[in-house]
Design an enzyme around this catalytic site. Sequence first.
Site, mmCIF file in Angstrom:
data_model
loop_
_atom_site.group_PDB
_atom_site.id
_atom_site.type_symbol
_atom_site.label_atom_id
_atom_site.label_comp_id
_atom_site.label_asym_id
_atom_site.label_seq_id
_atom_site.Cartn_x
_atom_site.Cartn_y
_atom_site.Cartn_z
ATOM 1 N N HIS A 1 -31.236 -1.793 -3.617
ATOM 2 C CA HIS A 1 -30.390 -2.946 -3.905
ATOM 3 C C HIS A 1 -30.857 -3.635 -5.180
ATOM 4 O O HIS A 1 -31.934 -3.349 -5.709
ATOM 5 C CB HIS A 1 -30.429 -3.922 -2.720
ATOM 6 C CG HIS A 1 -29.800 -3.372 -1.473
ATOM 7 N ND1 HIS A 1 -29.733 -4.074 -0.292
ATOM 8 C CD2 HIS A 1 -29.195 -2.177 -1.227
ATOM 9 C CE1 HIS A 1 -29.127 -3.342 0.634
ATOM 10 N NE2 HIS A 1 -28.791 -2.190 0.091
ATOM 11 N N GLU B 1 -32.068 -6.562 -5.960
ATOM 12 C CA GLU B 1 -33.338 -7.286 -6.013
ATOM 13 C C GLU B 1 -34.496 -6.321 -6.220
ATOM 14 O O GLU B 1 -35.414 -6.585 -7.012
ATOM 15 C CB GLU B 1 -33.568 -8.071 -4.711
ATOM 16 C CG GLU B 1 -32.506 -9.099 -4.381
ATOM 17 C CD GLU B 1 -31.357 -8.517 -3.553
ATOM 18 O OE1 GLU B 1 -30.969 -7.355 -3.766
ATOM 19 O OE2 GLU B 1 -30.845 -9.249 -2.687
ATOM 20 N N TRP C 1 8.124 4.325 -17.211
ATOM 21 C CA TRP C 1 7.676 3.671 -18.435
ATOM 22 C C TRP C 1 8.149 2.243 -18.582
ATOM 23 O O TRP C 1 8.295 1.739 -19.681
ATOM 24 C CB TRP C 1 8.113 4.506 -19.647
ATOM 25 C CG TRP C 1 7.662 5.918 -19.498
ATOM 26 C CD1 TRP C 1 8.435 6.990 -19.146
ATOM 27 C CD2 TRP C 1 6.323 6.421 -19.631
ATOM 28 N NE1 TRP C 1 7.665 8.122 -19.061
ATOM 29 C CE2 TRP C 1 6.368 7.805 -19.356
ATOM 30 C CE3 TRP C 1 5.099 5.832 -19.951
ATOM 31 C CZ2 TRP C 1 5.238 8.609 -19.389
ATOM 32 C CZ3 TRP C 1 3.964 6.641 -19.993
ATOM 33 C CH2 TRP C 1 4.045 8.010 -19.712
ATOM 34 N N THR D 1 7.241 7.217 -1.815
ATOM 35 C CA THR D 1 6.758 7.409 -3.179
ATOM 36 C C THR D 1 6.248 8.837 -3.374
ATOM 37 O O THR D 1 6.467 9.448 -4.423
ATOM 38 C CB THR D 1 5.633 6.389 -3.476
ATOM 39 O OG1 THR D 1 6.188 5.078 -3.373
ATOM 40 C CG2 THR D 1 5.054 6.582 -4.860
ATOM 41 N N GLY E 1 6.387 1.914 -3.011
ATOM 42 C CA GLY E 1 7.767 1.588 -3.352
ATOM 43 C C GLY E 1 8.243 0.328 -2.650
ATOM 44 O O GLY E 1 7.506 -0.280 -1.870
ATOM 45 N N LYS F 1 10.167 -0.233 -0.237
ATOM 46 C CA LYS F 1 10.307 -0.231 1.209
ATOM 47 C C LYS F 1 8.967 -0.546 1.882
ATOM 48 O O LYS F 1 8.864 -1.497 2.676
ATOM 49 C CB LYS F 1 10.843 1.129 1.678
ATOM 50 C CG LYS F 1 11.594 1.040 2.986
ATOM 51 C CD LYS F 1 12.301 2.350 3.323
ATOM 52 C CE LYS F 1 12.262 2.568 4.826
ATOM 53 N NZ LYS F 1 12.174 3.967 5.201
ATOM 54 N N LEU F 2 7.927 0.231 1.549
ATOM 55 C CA LEU F 2 6.621 -0.038 2.158
ATOM 56 C C LEU F 2 6.097 -1.402 1.703
ATOM 57 O O LEU F 2 5.531 -2.160 2.497
ATOM 58 C CB LEU F 2 5.623 1.076 1.811
ATOM 59 C CG LEU F 2 4.213 0.901 2.391
ATOM 60 C CD1 LEU F 2 4.241 0.740 3.912
ATOM 61 C CD2 LEU F 2 3.319 2.082 2.003
ATOM 62 N N ASN F 3 6.285 -1.736 0.409
ATOM 63 C CA ASN F 3 5.873 -3.069 -0.063
ATOM 64 C C ASN F 3 6.488 -4.166 0.804
ATOM 65 O O ASN F 3 5.817 -5.119 1.198
ATOM 66 C CB ASN F 3 6.296 -3.279 -1.522
ATOM 67 C CG ASN F 3 5.389 -2.553 -2.511
ATOM 68 O OD1 ASN F 3 4.329 -2.046 -2.134
ATOM 69 N ND2 ASN F 3 5.801 -2.520 -3.779
#
Lengths: 368, 368
Positions: B44, B46, B167, B193, B289, B291-293
């Site tokens: 880690h 530290e 694009w 997608t 896409g 739908k899922l969003n």
Amino acid sequence: MRHALALAEKVMFTTTPNPRVGCVIVKDERVIGEGATQPPGGPHAEVVALRDAESRGESVAGATVYVTLEPCNHFGRTPPCVNALLAAMPARVVVAMGDPNPLVNGHGLARLRAAGITVDTGVCLDEALALNVGFVARMHRGSPWVWMKLASSLDGRSALHNGKSQWITGEAARADGHVWRARSCAVLTGIGTVLADDPQMNVRHVATPRQPRKIVVDAQLLLPETARLLDDTPTWIFTARTDAAKAARLADRNVQVIELPDGRGKVDLPAMFRWLGENDINEVHVEAGEKLNGSLLREDCIDELLSYLAPVLLGDAAGVARLPVLESLDDVRRFAFTDVMAVGQDVRLRARVDENWLALREAVSLLG
Amino acid sequence: MRHALALAEKVMFTTTPNPRVGCVIVKDERVIGEGATQPPGGPHAEVVALRDAESRGESVAGATVYVTLEPCNHFGRTPPCVNALLAAMPARVVVAMGDPNPLVNGHGLARLRAAGITVDTGVCLDEALALNVGFVARMHRGSPWVWMKLASSLDGRSALHNGKSQWITGEAARADGHVWRARSCAVLTGIGTVLADDPQMNVRHVATPRQPRKIVVDAQLLLPETARLLDDTPTWIFTARTDAAKAARLADRNVQVIELPDGRGKVDLPAMFRWLGENDINEVHVEAGEKLNGSLLREDCIDELLSYLAPVLLGDAAGVARLPVLESLDDVRRFAFTDVMAVGQDVRLRARVDENWLALREAVSLLG
């Protein structure tokens, strides 16, 4: 020059149709005079600054004069500023940009140089152009600079399907929008918005001594004579229909009806903006619905977008601009972002048509 | 502390599922050691910093140690950092935020204080939380921090009606998006997608030694076995359908099929994120896409929006998130903008669910 620009900013709401100009006179590293253009009929910035120096008992001879726009060289409502400068004989004049008025462009500076005054140009050109982009547009291409205000969710929705739209963006964004209304010469909307929202179309959220003119695009001359926007502020209604009786009644209320049919039952929008240019309109603030917005974009009448976005997603709801279905992104009008900032809980994005800006920039770029 | 945060930034792509931590040791106004967390199994921050000081021949006794996260106090794959600090005996330890791991929270600092070391907390708390928001979310609430990447026109359109979308935003925005993919533990998309665009779902536009896991939400288990995303990167498919033969074939390609039906033929999305939390996923990058969003937003699974906007208006085209028709704006999930900037020709807006952030912030706010 920054100080001169700041002085011009202060008269943002009052000089139209004249440009906003600031002037600072410096001698021995001290400001000995300063000023900004007064409302139409009043003195221009250079004269205000020269008088300021005089009132302070200072001589401008040998000083440097910073001015955000080339001094005028022709008689308008006031005598030419170049004459006043020649009388004061500073050693040097620094000019941010040329005056696109063909009566002036470069000629004023030539007279100063001929008198032995050093002239430097192009300092803070972009800032100076931003301040007077509408004046330059009217002088150079004969039509005003037109920005379109949009207020929407992050996914570009301007209203719920039931028309509830008023509060998508917050108070700070609305107040900022009124600053843009206040600087404009005219606020333009469509009859659809008038019928749906009955807007007042005036400046309320910021203090201004001048209300912009109102413009309604109303092809069928449907404007209700009870509309709240009819408050005696000079108003132009552009229409494609003749109705002399209604036009006469509206004339009594400071409303002029202008017929500009495009031959397909609509208002000829490009002709409307040329008409506005001929009638001393420098800057137009468009605040309309998706239908008129779409038409203005399709007809390439928009120079700049002023878009306020709220941090919400609305999904299925009205958009900001109705546009034809595209087959390729190559067909899309591209803007260029110029300015992005937080405004209260929302963000404001400005984007312009770069080629329109660059054409104006070239017109006022004095070849030193 | 800023230097320690910058060191942690440098290991952004490599420490998962461990937090990114930076540590700087200062004595007599000189940096005598510094370090950041090494990949899982390695030391880690530290310990790296203490070893750095040792290799420089410096004694940490009496020094000040700045660390972006409370030092750990339990045996994991490495011994506790608190023990290493107690052995070195600095005069003071400054900690940006507490470790939300209930095994650690506050206990490590108590041991340091008991040994006579001065401990200060809360310096740069927000920056430190931003660096490890996913780790904190997993520890505190048992599920990852989830951001949704959106790329659209200024009016929120993500693709033309014919599906041409690639694009809308420019190269700089795409590269920036890949930085977010690279820091995530997993990139999540939907089967829609995959079927439409056949995405690779990997990090390409920035250099990274670690590819994030891939996740596909695929209720009907339609994933084509020829999909480009199947490239041996560990992949999870969440489904509502049982198909042992297909699952077995996919298992040979480093793909695990997880059945989490919601009883209505879809994947139980909140259960999926709990499952991901249990499986060491700190941060999820959603790139899907509309739908899922829409489903993820409706189910309140999204903590943050990462929205790239291009300076174009598209009008009639696919949106970024399909959401139910609202009757009132009061029903809208509100985000809060945190960050607005230009990215190439586009702009990037970040907005988060403030209450989710504040809950995590409270969890790591050590009461000094």
